[in-house]
Design an enzyme around this catalytic site. Structure first.
Site, short mmCIF file in Angstrom:
data_model
loop_
_atom_site.label_atom_id
_atom_site.label_comp_id
_atom_site.label_asym_id
_atom_site.label_seq_id
_atom_site.Cartn_x
_atom_site.Cartn_y
_atom_site.Cartn_z
N PRO A 1 19.34 -19.61 -9.68
CA PRO A 1 20.13 -18.85 -8.71
C PRO A 1 19.60 -19.09 -7.30
O PRO A 1 18.38 -19.18 -7.10
CB PRO A 1 19.93 -17.39 -9.14
CG PRO A 1 18.89 -17.38 -10.19
CD PRO A 1 18.60 -18.77 -10.61
N HIS A 2 20.50 -19.20 -6.34
CA HIS A 2 20.07 -19.45 -4.97
C HIS A 2 21.09 -18.87 -4.00
O HIS A 2 22.25 -18.68 -4.35
CB HIS A 2 19.86 -20.94 -4.73
CG HIS A 2 21.03 -21.79 -5.08
ND1 HIS A 2 21.32 -22.16 -6.38
CD2 HIS A 2 22.01 -22.32 -4.33
CE1 HIS A 2 22.41 -22.90 -6.38
NE2 HIS A 2 22.86 -23.01 -5.14
N ALA A 3 20.61 -18.61 -2.79
CA ALA A 3 21.49 -18.03 -1.78
C ALA A 3 20.91 -18.27 -0.40
O ALA A 3 19.71 -18.48 -0.24
CB ALA A 3 21.65 -16.54 -2.02
#
Length: 154
Positions: A65-67
């Protein structure tokens, strides 16, 4: 870029049980808040927004997950080992137990991509993943992740 550029010991955690992908996203955000000073609420929102574009479960029990996060100055990460794998809507439909999350400044272009490439490439290594799964201690996990680069560089 190296894992030591992304991680610090307090950004690594072992979680015994989590009930859902959404709960895991909250745990990731809480860990990022504690380790890197990110605001948990906006971090959850950014991660969920990214997940809505397509799941970040890349297969073989790994999720990335990344943002992008407003106000962040450099790319940072967290790592969670789940003692009980969960459904993360991964591309291979396998449950996930290794979760490496990345957070990048809104304007980070190439640095974010370099970090994603490093983590993705490293967690495709079956031997590294086996070592991570066999060592449910946060300090040991941090050492395994950061020492894997030293061995490759030698």
């Amino acid at each position: 870029m190296k894992f030591l550029d992304l991680l610090k010991p307090e950004a690594v955690k072992v979680v015994s049980a989590v009930s859902s992908k959404k709960r895991l996203i909250h745990d990731v955000a809480d860990l990022a808040a504690a380790a890197h000073g990110l605001a948990a609420g906006p971090t959850v929102e950014a991660l969920m927004e990214r997940e809505s574009l397509g799941p970040t479960g890349v297969g073989h029990g790994v999720a990335l997950p990344h943002a992008r996060i407003a106000g962040l100055e450099s790319v940072v990460g967290t790592f969670i080992l789940l003692e009980k794998p969960i459904d993360f809507e991964a591309v291979d439909r396998q449950p996930v137990d290794l979760v490496f999350s990345l957070f990048a400044p809104e304007e980070a272009g190439v640095e974010h991509l370099k970090a994603l490439a490093l983590v993705s490439r490293s967690l495709r290594d079956g031997n590294l993943c086996a070592k991570l799964r066999a060592n449910p201690d946060a300090g040991t996990l941090f050492t395994i992740l950061t020492e894997s680069e030293v061995v490759k560089a030698a």
